[in-house]
Design a protein around this motif. Structure first.
Motif, short mmCIF file in Angstrom:
data_model
loop_
_atom_site.label_atom_id
_atom_site.label_comp_id
_atom_site.label_asym_id
_atom_site.label_seq_id
_atom_site.Cartn_x
_atom_site.Cartn_y
_atom_site.Cartn_z
N ILE A 160 0.85 -1.19 0.00
CA ILE A 160 0.00 0.00 0.00
C ILE A 160 0.89 1.23 0.00
CG2 ILE A 160 -0.17 0.00 2.52
CD1 ILE A 160 -3.02 1.07 2.24
N ALA A 161 0.43 2.27 -0.70
CA ALA A 161 1.14 3.55 -0.73
C ALA A 161 0.15 4.67 -0.46
CB ALA A 161 1.84 3.75 -2.07
N SER A 162 0.58 5.63 0.36
CA SER A 162 -0.21 6.83 0.59
C SER A 162 0.32 7.93 -0.33
CB SER A 162 -0.10 7.29 2.05
OG SER A 162 -0.66 6.32 2.91
N ILE A 163 -0.55 8.50 -1.15
CA ILE A 163 -0.19 9.53 -2.10
C ILE A 163 -1.08 10.74 -1.83
CG2 ILE A 163 0.64 7.92 -3.84
CD1 ILE A 163 -2.05 8.07 -5.21
N PRO A 164 -0.74 11.93 -2.34
CA PRO A 164 -1.59 13.09 -2.10
C PRO A 164 -3.03 12.82 -2.53
CG PRO A 164 0.49 13.78 -3.07
CD PRO A 164 0.48 12.27 -3.10
N LYS A 165 -3.93 13.04 -1.62
CA LYS A 165 -5.37 12.89 -1.84
C LYS A 165 -5.83 11.46 -2.08
CE LYS A 165 -6.04 17.54 -3.71
NZ LYS A 165 -6.81 18.04 -2.55
N GLY A 166 -4.99 10.46 -1.74
CA GLY A 166 -5.46 9.11 -2.01
C GLY A 166 -4.55 7.99 -1.54
N LYS A 167 -4.88 6.79 -2.00
CA LYS A 167 -4.15 5.56 -1.67
C LYS A 167 -3.98 4.73 -2.93
CE LYS A 167 -4.05 5.60 3.00
NZ LYS A 167 -2.84 5.41 3.84
N MET A 168 -2.92 3.95 -2.96
CA MET A 168 -2.70 2.98 -4.03
C MET A 168 -2.38 1.64 -3.37
SD MET A 168 0.12 2.96 -7.11
CE MET A 168 1.50 2.99 -5.94
N LYS A 169 -3.11 0.61 -3.77
CA LYS A 169 -2.88 -0.74 -3.26
C LYS A 169 -2.54 -1.66 -4.41
CE LYS A 169 -6.18 -0.14 0.55
NZ LYS A 169 -7.40 -0.69 1.23
N GLN A 189 -4.44 -10.75 0.07
CA GLN A 189 -5.45 -9.71 0.24
C GLN A 189 -4.77 -8.34 0.25
OE1 GLN A 189 -8.84 -10.52 0.46
NE2 GLN A 189 -8.02 -12.53 -0.10
N PHE A 190 -5.52 -7.33 -0.20
CA PHE A 190 -5.01 -5.98 -0.06
C PHE A 190 -4.76 -5.69 1.42
CE2 PHE A 190 -7.31 -4.76 -4.15
CZ PHE A 190 -6.13 -4.59 -4.86
N PRO A 191 -3.65 -5.01 1.74
CA PRO A 191 -3.37 -4.72 3.15
C PRO A 191 -4.36 -3.73 3.73
CG PRO A 191 -1.82 -3.58 1.73
CD PRO A 191 -2.62 -4.48 0.84
N GLU A 192 -4.53 -3.79 5.04
CA GLU A 192 -5.42 -2.85 5.73
C GLU A 192 -4.76 -1.48 5.82
OE1 GLU A 192 -6.40 -4.35 9.54
OE2 GLU A 192 -7.40 -6.16 8.78
N GLU A 193 -5.59 -0.45 5.76
CA GLU A 193 -5.10 0.91 5.95
C GLU A 193 -4.96 1.19 7.45
OE1 GLU A 193 -7.35 3.82 3.84
OE2 GLU A 193 -7.55 2.60 2.02
N LYS A 194 -3.79 1.65 7.85
CA LYS A 194 -3.52 1.93 9.25
C LYS A 194 -3.26 3.41 9.45
CE LYS A 194 -1.56 -2.70 9.90
NZ LYS A 194 -0.37 -3.49 10.31
N ILE A 195 -3.67 3.94 10.59
CA ILE A 195 -3.60 5.39 10.81
C ILE A 195 -2.53 5.80 11.80
CG2 ILE A 195 -6.04 5.68 10.21
CD1 ILE A 195 -6.66 5.87 13.19
N GLU A 227 6.75 19.98 0.51
CA GLU A 227 5.65 19.45 1.31
C GLU A 227 5.96 18.01 1.73
OE1 GLU A 227 1.52 20.36 0.18
OE2 GLU A 227 2.41 21.16 -1.66
N THR A 228 5.53 17.65 2.92
CA THR A 228 5.78 16.30 3.43
C THR A 228 4.48 15.70 3.98
OG1 THR A 228 6.37 17.13 5.63
CG2 THR A 228 8.16 16.83 4.04
N MET A 229 4.52 14.39 4.17
CA MET A 229 3.41 13.67 4.79
C MET A 229 3.97 12.70 5.81
SD MET A 229 2.32 11.20 1.58
CE MET A 229 0.68 10.96 2.24
N GLN A 230 3.22 12.46 6.86
CA GLN A 230 3.63 11.51 7.88
C GLN A 230 3.14 10.12 7.49
OE1 GLN A 230 2.01 13.13 11.56
NE2 GLN A 230 3.94 14.20 11.98
N CYS A 231 4.05 9.16 7.51
CA CYS A 231 3.72 7.79 7.08
C CYS A 231 3.09 7.01 8.24
CB CYS A 231 4.97 7.07 6.59
SG CYS A 231 5.80 7.93 5.22
#
Length: 463
Positions: free
Chosen positions: A330-339, A355-361, A382-386
């Motif tokens: 899974i990848a977190s991208i600006p405004k979305g997710k990619m699995k 299975q697609f991995p679960e999204e964790k916060i 700009e950065t994002m927290q993983c």
């Protein structure tokens, strides 16, 4: 005449008693039984009476009886200790025709919990197991490439699905043999077998090969030819009280899975994530009639991308390098997710689709640059927290060529296995899509609105 009418009315107002229909049956050493349906007496209910007996030698036997009975016999629980063992009894009821009320097993096994190294015995505390658990002995023997050996014995409570496992792993460090056995009496110790001789006969499978310390992931691009009953590829990770190690190689399909033990407060986890490997010679995919070269495998690649309100889902069948088999990332991208998940398969290997991995916060301490650009690269401050297992920074660049031309680049957080995809090419409707995956950081601003439009345009053609 009037009195007769009153009696008739009173009769009509008198409630009619209903007699329940219940299954009448009996079974030993089982939690179910079948039998005739009988009519109960008025005010009786359907009752299940379950009794377990444990002899002094640890032998467990049970008796189940289902019948009609007064409601006073419902929800009764009791136990007794006798000179030659223990008895536990439980009743439950239900109130519909031929219903079967639930059974609660009462006897909980006591098992020795311990861990020993370079020994076939160990000692430890006696603990009460959970329901349906048994006493497990799990034995691992490692033969290193320099000829030395080491072993580990774990005894613990465990589900019966972990019993009677027998298989091996081939890795750069040497050979690992795993064996387990079980028993079902208090504090019993099931026998330990010795490791068999390893076969040198080729199994026709090739797997990725690597090793690493202080991590649960490794990748080098090296491969290993498999032998004997090693017919799948494995990423074997161990974690003991937070200390990690990872090994890739060949494995017996019978030992795949995950096990966690809590030994006197020490948590030990072994995870054997298995995938189908590549063939040592070229092979034809039965469903697409495509020929995959040696060292690659027939595969399905499933990608799900969401960005704002837009989404794109793609399932593609193709040949993949063996190090790209079994990815679920899974990848977190600006405004979305990619699995992304990949599944390799052969005629002799048919593992379940991951299975697609679960999204964790939960923030994991890693920070990555984020951006979207209508180009093959993007730079930003700009950065994002993983979060979760996304411990790498991703640069994904895509080029569309052919009847339609466009480019886009995305930065964000990702799980490490997505980086192993390296490059993925697809052709559809006269359009060739080439996507590169690299773990990297970047810096510099970007025109966001134009970038999002270009990304959504590419998502449309990748669907």
């Amino acid at each position: 005449m009037f009195s007769a009418w009153i009696l008739c009315l009173l009769s009509a107002l008198t409630p009619i008693s209903y007699s329940l229909m219940c299954t009448k049956c009996r079974a030993t050493d089982s939690v179910s039984c079948t039998g005739d349906s009988v009519t109960c007496k008025v005010n009786e209910t359907c009752v299940s009476t379950y009794t377990e007996a444990v002899s002094s030698s640890g032998t467990v036997s049970s008796l189940l009886i289902r019948s009609c009975a007064p409601s006073t016999q419902c929800n009764v629980t009791g136990n007794a200790t006798l000179p030659d063992g223990k008895i536990w009894a439980f009743t439950s009821c239900c109130n519909s025709d031929n219903c079967t009320s639930p059974i609660v097993k009462g006897y909980l096994l006591l098992c020795t919990t311990c861990r020993g190294t370079n020994s076939s015995t160990c000692t430890g505390e006696s603990v009460k197991c959970k329901k349906d658990e048994t006493c497990l002995s799990s034995y691992t023997e490692t033969t290193y490439s320099n000829g030395t050996t080491s072993s580990e014995l774990i005894r613990s409570c465990a589900p019966s699905t972990r019993c009677n496992i027998n298989g091996s792993i081939s890795a750069p460090t040497g050979r690992i043999w795993k064996f387990s056995s079980c028993c079902n009496s208090d504090n019993c110790t099931s026998p330990i077998n010795t490791a068999p001789a390893f076969s040198s006969e080729s199994s026709g499978v090739i797997c990725p090969s690597c090793q690493a310390s202080d991590t649960d992931w490794c990748y080098t691009g090296n491969t290993l030819p498999c032998t004997g009953d090693n017919n799948v590829c494995v990423l074997y990770t161990t974690m003991t009280d937070g200390r990690k190690s990872a090994v890739r190689g060949c494995a017996s399909k019978s030992i795949c899975g995950s096990q966690t033990y809590n030994i006197n407060g020490s948590v030990i986890t072994y995870d054997l994530n298995c995938t189908c490997g590549g063939s040592s010679s070229s092979s034809v995919c039965s469903d697409t009639n495509v020929t995959c070269a040696a060292g690659t495998a027939c595969a399905t690649v499933h990608t799900l991308t969401t960005m704002g309100d837009a989404s794109s889902e793609r399932v593609t069948k193709k040949c993949l390098p063996i190090n790209q088999c079994g990815i679920s990332g899974i990848a977190s991208i600006p405004k979305g997710k990619m699995k992304i998940m990949t599944m390799c398969y052969t005629d002799s290997c048919n593992l379940p689709m991951p299975q697609f991995p679960e999204e964790k916060i939960n923030y994991n301490g890693v920070t990555c640059r984020k951006c979207i650009s209508a180009d093959t690269d993007c730079y930003t401050s700009e950065t994002m927290q993983c979060t979760g297992d996304e411990r790498a920074c991703l640069l994904q660049s895509t080029d569309l060529t052919g009847s339609t031309k466009a480019s886009t680049a995305i930065r964000g957080c990702t799980t490490r296995n997505i980086c192993d995809l390296s490059r993925q090419d697809y052709v559809a409707d006269g359009i060739t899509s080439s996507t590169k995956f690299a773990c990297t950081n970047g810096a510099a601003p970007v025109q966001r609105s134009l970038a999002i439009l270009a990304t959504l345009f590419i998502l449309k053609y990748l669907n």
